[in-house]
Design an enzyme around this catalytic site. Structure first.
Site, short mmCIF file in Angstrom:
data_model
loop_
_atom_site.label_atom_id
_atom_site.label_comp_id
_atom_site.label_asym_id
_atom_site.label_seq_id
_atom_site.Cartn_x
_atom_site.Cartn_y
_atom_site.Cartn_z
N ASP A 1 1.08 -1.07 -0.57
CA ASP A 1 -0.26 -0.21 -0.02
C ASP A 1 0.87 1.41 -0.07
OD1 ASP A 1 -2.25 -1.55 -0.27
OD2 ASP A 1 -2.02 -1.09 2.16
N1 URA Z 1 -1.77 -6.05 3.48
C1 URA Z 1 -1.73 -4.52 3.77
O1 URA Z 1 -3.01 -4.56 4.21
N2 URA Z 1 -0.89 -3.73 3.15
C2 URA Z 1 -0.14 -3.83 2.86
O2 URA Z 1 0.95 -2.85 2.24
C3 URA Z 1 0.98 -5.30 2.59
C4 URA Z 1 -0.32 -6.62 3.22
#
Ligand code: URA
Length: 243
Positions: free
Chosen positions: A103
């Site tokens: 993310d």
């Molecule tokens: N899980 C999440 O919620 N975000 C990420 O960036 C990676 C795994």
């Protein structure tokens, strides 16, 4: 021998098979100078395949491990022109792209390569490798709540696969905890959704390790090439599952 166009593209390192399919469908691929949008098209070694006017298969394969900072997009391009993980590699001539996603507000380990075959192995739901995250979460999860993560939770009607959990720190004053979580699924926002499901929303998230790889020796924003044996090992650990 003729092979499907998307397979030939993946092997040449353009993108994973699935991503190659969308590149074909968007009209960016020519075979012997003719645009091809049909996914099942078969091509022979003697056929000339180009993506965006560039012949495929001419690049050497490269592999990098990046310590992604927060507030960086983990795709090859962003319509809002925000900085992407690929922007860290300006001096690298090969067309690399991230293996999977982190993310925007998640930091940590992400691989980048132009090897479509390895990307396909590592990101395909069937072959997901183990990833370890450290999450700062709201509140202090109880043993029962963590047990739910270990057993698997229903999210949007689907049960998640078991996660390993380890509470690293708790701060009763600030009412926060730091929890290490190991999963081998790669659904979007998986870790945030898991903690949301047990009512301890994630405030901060970092990926510490990916299979046997970790961030040792790197600062945020730094990267290193993978060593030859590391690439071989990534092939090995996805080999017995790869049919
Ligand atoms: N899980 C999440 O919620 N975000 C990420 O960036 C990676 C795994």
């Amino acid at each position: 021998m003729a092979d499907r166009l998307q397979k030939v593209m993946a092997r040449a390192g353009v993108a994973s098979r699935r991503k190659s399919e969308s590149i074909i469908a968007s009209g960016r691929v020519t075979v012997n100078k003719k645009v091809v949008t049909e996914l099942g098209t078969k091509v022979k070694v003697s056929d000339s395949v180009e993506v965006d006017g560039l012949p495929i298969g001419k690049e050497r394969k490269v592999y990098f491990l990046l310590y992604k900072p927060r507030r960086i997009i983990s795709s090859a391009s962003d319509e809002k022109k925000r900085k992407t993980v690929v922007d860290f590699f300006e001096g690298i001539p090969e067309r690399i792209y991230p293996v999977g996603r982190l993310d925007y507000d998640t930091s940590g380990l992400i691989l980048l390569t132009n090897d479509g075959e390895l990307d396909n192995r590592l990101t395909h739901p069937k072959y997901e490798v183990e990833k370890t995250y450290v999450a700062k979460v709201e509140g202090i999860p109880t043993n029962d709540e963590l047990k739910q993560l270990r057993l698997g939770i229903k999210i949007n009607g689907k049960k998640t696969s078991p996660a390993k959990t380890n509470v690293l720190e708790t701060d009763p004053k600030k009412k926060t905890s730091v929890v290490q979580l190991t999963i081998h699924e790669g659904k979007n926002h998986e870790v945030k959704n898991l903690f949301k499901a047990i009512k301890h929303p994630v405030q901060k998230l970092k990926r510490e390790s990916y299979a046997f790889l970790n961030l040792r020796g790197l600062q945020s924003g730094e990267f290193r090439p993978l060593k030859k044996y590391e690439v071989e090992k990534l092939y090995e650990i996805t080999d017995n599952k790869h049919k």
